[in-house]
Scaffold this active site. Sequence first.
Site, PDB file in Angstrom:
ATOM      1  CG  ASP A  49      -0.653  -0.029   2.527  1.00 14.42           C
ATOM      2  OD1 ASP A  49       0.916  -0.429   2.633  1.00 14.42           O
ATOM      3  OD2 ASP A  49      -1.060   0.016   3.530  1.00 14.42           O
ATOM      4  CB  SER A  50       4.777   1.501   0.182  1.00 16.09           C
ATOM      5  OG  SER A  50       4.610   0.561  -1.050  1.00 16.09           O
ATOM      6  CG  ASP A  88       0.179  -4.457   2.088  1.00 17.70           C
ATOM      7  OD1 ASP A  88       0.473  -4.845   2.537  1.00 17.70           O
ATOM      8  OD2 ASP A  88       1.354  -2.928   1.882  1.00 17.70           O
ATOM      9  CE  LYS A 118       3.172  -6.260   3.621  1.00 17.92           C
ATOM     10  NZ  LYS A 118       2.871  -5.152   4.369  1.00 17.92           N
ATOM     11  CD  GLU A 120       0.908  -1.423   8.048  1.00 19.09           C
ATOM     12  OE1 GLU A 120       0.128  -0.460   9.332  1.00 19.09           O
ATOM     13  OE2 GLU A 120       1.138  -1.184   6.850  1.00 19.09           O
ATOM     14  CD  GLU A 187       7.645  -0.196   7.680  1.00 16.38           C
ATOM     15  OE1 GLU A 187       6.549  -0.498   6.762  1.00 16.38           O
ATOM     16  OE2 GLU A 187       8.144   0.901   7.050  1.00 16.38           O
TER      17      GLU A 187
END
Length: 274
Positions: A49-50, A88, A118, A120, A187
């Site tokens: 999602d960056s 993401d 993925k 978080e 991270e």
Amino acid sequence: MSVQTQLARITVPQIRAHKGGQPIVCLTCYHAHTAKLLDQHVDLMLVGDSLGMVMHGLETTVGVTLDMMITHAKAVMRGSKRALVTVDMPFGSYEESPAVAFRNAARVMQETGATAVKLEGGARMAETIAYLTQRGIPVMGHIGLTPQMVHVKGGFRTVGREENEWPALIADAHAVSDAGAFAVVLEGMAEPLAARITQLIAIPTIGIGASSVCDGQVLVMEDMLGLNPNPPKFVRQYAQLGPAIEAAVEAYARDVRSRTFPGVENVYPMKKAQ
Ligand code: KIV
């Protein structure tokens, strides 16, 4: 009747099998043409999602939507054949409940053909990770610095530089691994903590700003290619594409303005009259 299916891409068990062995090579990827370039060289491509910040100029990843992720993931799948593609789950698409997470993750898999998602969060997301993996959705965890929490934390900060932070982060790593994730991104984490977690848990750790002690590495591709003028401090740049693109565009603009831009006489020669 028994049918055996040979999957064309690198599989989730193959990624898991890297634990303690050959490091996993992972890069973010958001487009078809770069996916094609990376495909033979990486084990795993992350449609991170960056992309909200890198591709769309957002200030944080919070504004990224499921539709944006699906659009880019489709492009990456079209451009690649071999690497495992993980997508993401964006902010707001999975935190509410395991059932909501399942519905959105299933949509990602069905519409894009990607293998895994993925998300978080550590202990707080363990129930969701178990719910998804038990229903056919492979999950990669992501702990440490979790960019979707930016507004709660008030910014991005490396974790684990003080030992009193360690127990909660180690518990997060165990929770993600025990819930069935096939790998976990660490991270922005101090090296000794990343080393401890890598030693303690059964699944591969994939570091970003967490040192080479991890079972693999991921970088934002644009950062390592020199396309970001302000990359994070830990990034090694393997090319300087930003300055190369600027120089090329400058040369093109010069050609156009001075009318030295090549003509088309050789490409489309005039036909002789019959
Ligand atoms: O969104 C992303 O690119 C990521 C990586 C930085 C791990 O989550």
